[in-house]
Write an enzyme that holds these catalytic residues in place. Structure first.
Site, short mmCIF file in Angstrom:
data_model
loop_
_atom_site.label_atom_id
_atom_site.label_comp_id
_atom_site.label_asym_id
_atom_site.label_seq_id
_atom_site.Cartn_x
_atom_site.Cartn_y
_atom_site.Cartn_z
N GLY A 93 21.10 23.94 87.29
CA GLY A 93 22.31 24.72 87.02
C GLY A 93 22.24 26.05 87.77
O GLY A 93 21.63 26.16 88.82
N SER A 94 22.84 27.07 87.20
CA SER A 94 22.98 28.34 87.91
C SER A 94 21.67 29.09 88.09
O SER A 94 21.63 30.07 88.84
CB SER A 94 23.97 29.24 87.19
OG SER A 94 25.22 28.60 87.12
N THR A 95 20.60 28.67 87.39
CA THR A 95 19.32 29.37 87.62
C THR A 95 18.86 29.16 89.06
O THR A 95 17.98 29.84 89.55
CB THR A 95 18.21 28.86 86.68
OG1 THR A 95 18.11 27.44 86.83
CG2 THR A 95 18.52 29.18 85.23
#
Lengths: 640, 370
Positions: A328-330
């Site tokens: 995801g956005s990590t």
């Protein structure tokens, strides 16, 4: 070589006969040497060997070494040994097994669980091996059996060292457990040529540190030379070579931190890896749910085994190193760093963000409905703008993304000193070509690059990889191989060996680029998606939220409560602090936890508070931080 | 009629060689009875195998040398193909892939090479017997190295060395230059030095092989593991003394100290029960067999026969030397049986097939000498 052409039979014959004479001389010489050896053994040394053989019929009895103790960084014992009596049966020496066990029940307490475990051990081993029917007898039981042992041929009382894990479930995936040596272990040991060192030993490390440091923990088997009579019974001991105990291990883990984190998870599934970026030493490695390693020590009974093995929660799976999740956005800070390193034009541009991105006729939605209007590189990390990263990924291209990310061990094992680590998936056109059979699927579509930019698509990494990459970034590009064991100690000499934290890679990233990314990640904690959770923190930290889609609802409005719990998004968070000189870096995932800020970030906050300030949270699960209402910073509906 | 049949049966048999074999067989059966703790069933098994082997011997002895020459190439090529097949379809056990499953049983193609390789190389030299030059030796070396490399890859260091040595003996008898032999001797000396020094050894051999060699030099390093065989073997033999403890009276053997005492380590039983005198007798019987074989080589009518007979005899010698050297702790423990004595059928059949070839060569010798 012999260029001479042999012209006539006679000459050739003669040459052959010379060879024959040489061969005969060689044979006589070699047999002479053998004869010399016989004379040496049977005449010169005869008396010595006769003493060894005739008067003292010597048998070597192995003495198993005691297994090394495992402690955490503060000396808290995680695995140790204690001595206890066991009642053991050799099935081949017993006429009627059922009858013997039934009669034994009158002397000692044998539960249904003991019976099942015995049955399972019997299936796994050969009949002439002795198998425990009851372990850890009480003194009273020992006395009772001893007085009646003559009634039970083939049943013995044995004093044995047992492994015990005082922390129970806490850190179980990390320490692992030992179990009885089975046929497959024997084959492995034989292939390594070290089976002899396991004579007299019944147990071997099966999982976790118990397995990866098996060689060091086990030690060296000693032996006793005993004189035996013609019936094979030991008469007296002649000499004794003591066993060499296994080395004690001191971990870099703080078990109090580990315990606190496991409590924070409660009944939720997930994983957390916290690393000291300065050394690569692992501070906590959590995989929830766990299991009690003590169940395995005497051989697990089949019912408990089935329960663990078939549970939908997969308690035996070490999610920290074997769980593969889309990041995801990590993933964004790392891709952003790549964009800086490659000097992409977009890093100096402010783009317009209408809340979606059109590419090849497809609409890629932003999690923020309506978008931010305009978005710059530096704000894009803090606010986690999907639109910005869709465009960034397209500009960067899949080859540059895959090339840059692989240097941080994404898609590769990190080399952590635990068994069974998985490499994850770093998608690239080459990877796709190898992964799929169908020619139509082998091709990389440029549209697939778009979702890679926000950590979706084929991307799949372990929490260990995320923590490792975060630690590398926190340490300004100097990477250490993650390791759970800090020092090995020889218990007899006290000699300590450091598991040396040598940097195993230094990235050639520009310092100003690193700092720019870290500023962006600090923004996450102050003005961005993590701001609510980290409000009032007494240290400057850097982080990134992430939400990994488990189930994508095409076009439908996202409503977590309407979806079955197991289909809800995974909640990610990565962080490190203090951000200018980080001493801790971590990655945490809560399966089906929803938004990154919702479930994962509060755990990260507690870890940082504990580690940097010594604060122990009072309430296991902080209701205010995990409540869905607290996630949105004023006015914004931020998913991520 | 009966006398005709008898003639027919005994015609291919070489009486001297045959007598030596029978003496060894008698010794072997008695020894196995002792080593197996008077297990008559195993002795019976062994006697059955002896009978089968003698049948094979007789059958092979009846084959004409001409036919043997025709068999050389197909046997070699077939053997190499089987070795390659092992590479792809072989059965793996204890980390080595050596066997092929052919439905009814599993076969070990490297065993076939023990006969097929000397046959092939001898045939090859025979083809060019009047114009041998260094090129032929080079080609012969390649013929040897192909199967040796394949066997080494299984991995089976012991067998590959034995197969290599059987090829080498042919090169030697065919007239390999003394200079090269000298170079090889030096190379072997350097190699022996290397493998007996741990730091050097670890670079070229598997760790377990180096450990085996290190253990041979100092068995007490690993008294429960690799050293166990050597320690127990030397104790048994050393305690036998001059005359031995007598048949069935070996204490070491009967107290189960000797592992594999009916197979590779049967010589420990022999040395304990019959002592130095028994050992010398066995050496003499073996020498008699080897010398009879070399005599047959000397008398053979063709280069093929000379080379093959020489190599078969030297092979037999090598087996005896390696086994006795290993049981007495002079050589590393590699799985080589004591020829014709160790329990186990395959090696007996292949050795007696070799003797059948010797007898075939002996029968074909020219009637007029000189």
């Amino acid at each position: 070589m012999n260029k001479k052409v042999v012209l006539n039979q006679k000459g050739e014959r003669f040459a052959f006969q010379i060879r024959l004479i040489v061969a005969v001389l060689f044979i006589l010489t070699m047999f002479g040497v053998l004869l010399g050896r016989f004379v040496w053994l049977q005449v010169a040394e005869h008396n010595r060997y006769l003493t060894l053989a005739e008067q003292n019929r010597i048998s070597l009895v192995p003495i198993p070494p005691s297994r090394g103790i495992i402690r955490d960084r503060n000396g808290v014992v995680l695995a140790h040994n204690f001595s206890a009596y066991t009642l053991e049966i050799t099935p081949s020496k017993v006429a009627d097994l059922e009858d013997t066990i039934a009669r034994l029940k009158g002397v000692v307490d044998i539960t249904q669980k003991d019976r099942r475990r015995f049955k399972k051990l019997q299936d796994e081993t050969k009949d002439f091996e002795t198998l425990p029917i009851r372990t850890r007898l009480s003194d009273e039981e020992v006395a009772r059996f001893a007085s009646q042992s003559y009634l039970f041929p083939g049943v013995e009382l044995k004093a044995r060292l047992f492994r015990h894990y005082p922390m129970g479930e806490v850190g179980s995936h990390l320490t692992g457990y030992i179990g009885r040596i089975n046929d497959r272990d024997i084959k492995d040991l034989e292939e390594k040529g070290i089976y002899a060192n396991y004579r007299g030993t019944d147990y071997i490390g099966k999982l976790g540190i118990e397995s990866s440091y098996e060689e060091q923990l086990h030690g060296k088997t000693g032996f006793e030379k005993v004189e035996i009579d013609s019936g094979g019974r030991a008469v007296r001991t002649l000499s004794r070579t003591p066993p060499k105990s296994g080395q004690d291990l001191t971990l870099s883990i703080d078990i109090r931190l580990q315990e606190m984190v496991e409590k924070q998870f409660g009944n939720r599934r997930g994983a957390l890896v916290a690393i000291d970026p300065r050394t690569g030493g692992i501070l906590a490695l959590v995989s929830k749910p766990g299991f009690d390693p003590n169940l395995f020590v005497d051989g697990i009974d089949p019912v408990s085994w089935n329960e663990l093995n078939t549970s939908i929660d997969k308690p035996l799976l070490n999610r920290a190193i074997r769980g593969e999740y889309p990041p995801g956005s990590t993933y964004k800070p790392f891709i952003a760093l790549g964009a800086l390193e490659y000097k992409l034009p977009i890093v100096n541009q402010t783009i317009s963000d209408p809340g979606y991105f059109m590419y090849g006729g497809h609409r890629f939605n932003d999690s923020k409905k309506g978008g931010y209007g305009s978005m710059s590189f530096d704000r894009s990390i803090a606010l986690s703008s999907d639109t910005y990263f869709y465009q960034l990924a397209v500009q960067m291209g899949i080859d540059k993304i895959a090339g840059f990310m692989s240097t941080m061990d994404f898609g590769n094992k990190t080399g952590v000193d635990l068994p069974g680590e998985r490499p994850g998936i770093l998608p690239s056109p080459e990877w796709k070509k190898q992964r799929f059979k169908n020619p139509a699927q082998k091709k990389w579509f440029s549209g697939e690059t778009v979702s890679i930019g926000i950590g979706q698509g084929y991307n799949s990494f372990t929490p260990m990889q995320m923590a490792h990459a975060t630690a590398t970034l926190a340490n300004r590009g100097v990477a250490f191989k993650p390791h759970a064991v800090a020092t090995l100690t020889d218990p007899s000499t006290g000699k300590m060996t450091l598991v040396e934290p040598k940097p195993n890679k230094t990235m050639d990233w520009k310092p100003e680029n690193i700092e720019r990314i870290i500023r962006g990640m600090e923004g996450v904690m102050t003005i961005g998606t993590g701001a609510n959770v980290f409000r009032g923190a007494e240290y400057v930290s850097a982080g990134k939220t992430g939400t990994a889609q488990v189930y994508s609802l095409k076009g439908a409005k996202y409503n977590a409560n309407a979806i079955k719990e197991r289909l809800r998004d995974h909640s990610w968070f990565i962080a490190f602090a203090p951000s200018d000189k980080p001493t801790i870096a971590l990655a945490v995932i809560v399966e089906n936890g929803g938004f990154g800020a919702q479930a994962a970030a509060p755990i990260a906050r507690k870890v940082l508070d504990f580690y940097l300030l010594g604060k122990m949270p009072a309430d296991p699960i902080d209701k205010t931080a995990s409540g869905a209402s607290a996630i949105a910073p004023a006015g914004d509906v931020v998913r991520d | 009629m009966i006398s005709y049949l008898w003639e027919r049966i005994k015609r291919p048999i070489d009486p001297a060689l045959f007598c030596f074999i029978l003496v060894i067989f008698a010794l072997s059966a008695g020894l196995l009875y002792s080593a197996s703790n008077r297990d008559l069933d195993r002795v019976t098994d062994k006697v059955v195998f002896m009978g089968i082997s003698l049948g094979v011997l007789w059958f092979v002895a009846n084959i004409q040398q001409r036919t043997l020459m025709q068999l050389a190439l197909p046997a070699y090529v077939g053997g190499v193909i089987l070795l390659i097949a092992v590479e792809f379809f072989g059965i793996t056990s204890h980390g080595a892939t050596r066997w092929l499953n052919i439905g009814i049983t599993r076969i070990q193609p490297s065993e076939i090479m023990r006969i097929a390789l000397p046959l092939m190389v001898a045939w090859f030299f025979n083809q060019y017997q009047n114009s041998l030059n260094w090129r032929h030796f080079l080609i012969a070396t390649l013929i040897i190295l192909v199967p040796v490399a394949l066997i080494l890859k299984q991995p089976d260091l012991g067998t590959s060395l034995l197969v290599a040595s059987s090829g080498f003996y042919i090169l030697f008898f065919a007239g390999l230059s003394w200079r090269i032999l000298a170079v090889m001797a030096v190379a072997i000396a350097i190699g022996a030095y290397t493998v007996t020094h741990w730091d050097l050894c670890i670079n070229i051999l598997h760790e377990y092989q180096c450990r085996r060699i290190a253990t041979m030099l100092n068995p007490m390093e690993d008294p429960l593991g690799a050293g166990y065989h050597i320690i127990q073997g030397t104790i048994a033999i050393g305690s036998g003394g001059l005359l031995g403890k007598g048949w069935l009276a070996g204490t070491q053997t009967h107290l189960d100290f000797i592992p594999e005492r009916t197979t590779d380590f049967i010589f420990a039983v022999y040395g304990e029960e019959f002592g130095l005198v028994g050992n010398i007798v066995l050496l003499i019987i073996y020498l008699a067999v080897i010398f009879r074989g070399l005599m047959i080589a000397n008398n053979a009518s063709t280069l093929f026969g000379r080379l093959l007979a020489g190599a078969i005899s030297m092979n037999f010698f090598t087996y005896a030397l390696v086994n006795m050297g290993m049981v007495t702790g002079m050589l590393p423990v590699v799985g080589v049986p004591l020829p014709l004595i160790s329990y186990g059928g395959t090696s007996m059949v292949s050795i007696l097939a070799g003797f059948g070839i010797l007898m075939s060569i002996q029968r074909d010798r020219p009637l007029m000498k000189g």
